[in-house]
Motif scaffolding. Sequence first.
Motif, PDB file in Angstrom:
ATOM      1  N   ARG A 200      -2.713  -9.720 -31.555  1.00 57.29           N
ATOM      2  CA  ARG A 200      -1.062 -10.111 -31.163  1.00 57.29           C
ATOM      3  C   ARG A 200      -1.016 -11.283 -30.419  1.00 57.29           C
ATOM      4  NH1 ARG A 200       1.104  -7.592 -26.483  1.00 57.29           N
ATOM      5  NH2 ARG A 200       3.223  -7.763 -27.505  1.00 57.29           N
ATOM      6  N   LEU A 201       0.268 -11.845 -30.354  1.00 58.52           N
ATOM      7  CA  LEU A 201       0.581 -12.659 -29.321  1.00 58.52           C
ATOM      8  C   LEU A 201       1.978 -12.067 -28.581  1.00 58.52           C
ATOM      9  CD1 LEU A 201       0.732 -15.713 -28.364  1.00 58.52           C
ATOM     10  CD2 LEU A 201       2.457 -16.298 -30.007  1.00 58.52           C
ATOM     11  N   GLY A 202       1.786 -11.958 -27.253  1.00 58.64           N
ATOM     12  CA  GLY A 202       2.818 -11.233 -26.616  1.00 58.64           C
ATOM     13  C   GLY A 202       2.773 -11.600 -24.928  1.00 58.64           C
ATOM     14  N   ASP A 203       3.758 -10.893 -24.134  1.00 60.87           N
ATOM     15  CA  ASP A 203       3.728 -11.007 -22.824  1.00 60.87           C
ATOM     16  C   ASP A 203       3.149  -9.669 -21.986  1.00 60.87           C
ATOM     17  OD1 ASP A 203       7.120 -12.558 -22.786  1.00 60.87           O
ATOM     18  OD2 ASP A 203       5.213 -13.132 -23.589  1.00 60.87           O
ATOM     19  N   TYR A 204       2.534  -9.782 -20.982  1.00 60.24           N
ATOM     20  CA  TYR A 204       2.038  -8.577 -20.381  1.00 60.24           C
ATOM     21  C   TYR A 204       2.447  -8.703 -18.975  1.00 60.24           C
ATOM     22  CZ  TYR A 204      -1.182  -8.120 -24.430  1.00 60.24           C
ATOM     23  OH  TYR A 204      -1.514  -7.944 -25.942  1.00 60.24           O
ATOM     24  N   TRP A 205       2.335  -7.330 -18.416  1.00 58.92           N
ATOM     25  CA  TRP A 205       2.698  -7.387 -17.051  1.00 58.92           C
ATOM     26  C   TRP A 205       1.626  -6.421 -16.253  1.00 58.92           C
ATOM     27  CZ3 TRP A 205       6.886  -8.936 -14.320  1.00 58.92           C
ATOM     28  CH2 TRP A 205       8.020  -9.354 -15.396  1.00 58.92           C
ATOM     29  N   GLY A 206       1.424  -6.799 -15.050  1.00 56.05           N
ATOM     30  CA  GLY A 206       0.459  -6.045 -14.120  1.00 56.05           C
ATOM     31  C   GLY A 206       1.092  -4.890 -13.615  1.00 56.05           C
ATOM     32  N   ARG A 207       0.569  -3.981 -12.938  1.00 55.21           N
ATOM     33  CA  ARG A 207       1.177  -2.729 -12.479  1.00 55.21           C
ATOM     34  C   ARG A 207       1.933  -2.904 -11.040  1.00 55.21           C
ATOM     35  NH1 ARG A 207      -2.777   2.367 -13.393  1.00 55.21           N
ATOM     36  NH2 ARG A 207      -2.696   2.356 -15.579  1.00 55.21           N
ATOM     37  N   GLY A 208       1.380  -3.939 -10.197  1.00 53.86           N
ATOM     38  CA  GLY A 208       2.316  -4.415  -9.100  1.00 53.86           C
ATOM     39  C   GLY A 208       1.573  -4.138  -7.900  1.00 53.86           C
ATOM     40  N   THR A 209       1.679  -4.728  -6.870  1.00 52.64           N
ATOM     41  CA  THR A 209       1.128  -4.720  -5.723  1.00 52.64           C
ATOM     42  C   THR A 209       2.201  -4.624  -4.656  1.00 52.64           C
ATOM     43  OG1 THR A 209      -0.847  -5.409  -4.135  1.00 52.64           O
ATOM     44  CG2 THR A 209       0.502  -6.952  -5.323  1.00 52.64           C
ATOM     45  N   LEU A 210       1.976  -3.784  -3.635  1.00 53.79           N
ATOM     46  CA  LEU A 210       3.057  -3.701  -2.502  1.00 53.79           C
ATOM     47  C   LEU A 210       2.771  -4.460  -1.366  1.00 53.79           C
ATOM     48  CD1 LEU A 210       5.715  -2.147  -1.345  1.00 53.79           C
ATOM     49  CD2 LEU A 210       3.906  -0.418  -0.624  1.00 53.79           C
ATOM     50  N   VAL A 211       3.861  -5.144  -1.103  1.00 50.55           N
ATOM     51  CA  VAL A 211       4.025  -6.041   0.017  1.00 50.55           C
ATOM     52  C   VAL A 211       4.980  -5.674   0.994  1.00 50.55           C
ATOM     53  CG1 VAL A 211       4.451  -8.436   1.016  1.00 50.55           C
ATOM     54  CG2 VAL A 211       2.966  -8.189  -1.011  1.00 50.55           C
ATOM     55  N   THR A 212       4.561  -5.240   2.279  1.00 48.42           N
ATOM     56  CA  THR A 212       5.318  -4.833   3.253  1.00 48.42           C
ATOM     57  C   THR A 212       5.495  -5.523   4.561  1.00 48.42           C
ATOM     58  OG1 THR A 212       4.979  -2.636   2.578  1.00 48.42           O
ATOM     59  CG2 THR A 212       6.047  -2.805   4.731  1.00 48.42           C
ATOM     60  N   VAL A 213       6.439  -6.332   4.882  1.00 44.15           N
ATOM     61  CA  VAL A 213       6.494  -7.190   6.140  1.00 44.15           C
ATOM     62  C   VAL A 213       7.417  -6.467   7.142  1.00 44.15           C
ATOM     63  CG1 VAL A 213       7.133  -9.404   6.838  1.00 44.15           C
ATOM     64  CG2 VAL A 213       6.587  -9.100   4.318  1.00 44.15           C
ATOM     65  N   SER A 214       6.619  -6.158   8.279  1.00 43.73           N
ATOM     66  CA  SER A 214       7.311  -5.395   9.171  1.00 43.73           C
ATOM     67  C   SER A 214       6.614  -5.586  10.649  1.00 43.73           C
ATOM     68  CB  SER A 214       7.343  -4.037   8.894  1.00 43.73           C
ATOM     69  OG  SER A 214       7.808  -3.038   9.863  1.00 43.73           O
ATOM     70  N   SER A 215       7.179  -5.357  11.715  1.00 41.59           N
ATOM     71  CA  SER A 215       6.533  -5.203  12.820  1.00 41.59           C
ATOM     72  C   SER A 215       6.400  -3.974  13.200  1.00 41.59           C
ATOM     73  CB  SER A 215       7.327  -6.199  14.029  1.00 41.59           C
ATOM     74  OG  SER A 215       8.777  -5.442  14.002  1.00 41.59           O
TER      75      SER A 215
END
Length: 120
Positions: free
Chosen positions: A105-120
């Motif tokens: 096939r020819l198509g689009d794909y997504w990764g599962r995601g990675t969490l970025v948290t910016v906090s002090s």
Amino acid sequence: VQLQASGGGLVQPGGSLRLSCAASGSIFSISGVMGWYRQAPGKQRELVAHISGGGSTNYADSVMGRFTISRDNAQNAVYLQMNSLRPEDTAVYYCNAKEVRTPTRLGDYWGRGTLVTVSS
């Protein structure tokens, strides 16, 4: 085909992180852009940046000048260097690849995601 994202974590405001995403599987080519999207709690998923195979880039206004996207076509990988991080950058970051050609096939794909948290 799998897109494996990594590099997220907890960082203080003003800090930096580098996200990586590699596509694996029976891939003949990735003809379209590869990019990063993010989704913060209660908000819609939005484009952060994408890059073509030739190196043309596009950034969201909110990250312009702070984030840099790059791509390794030989490794089917895309990276996001994030500097001067702000609390509003907190989100799950997803990588995306468009026009991925496999034997079936020819198509689009997504990764599962990675969490970025910016906090002090």
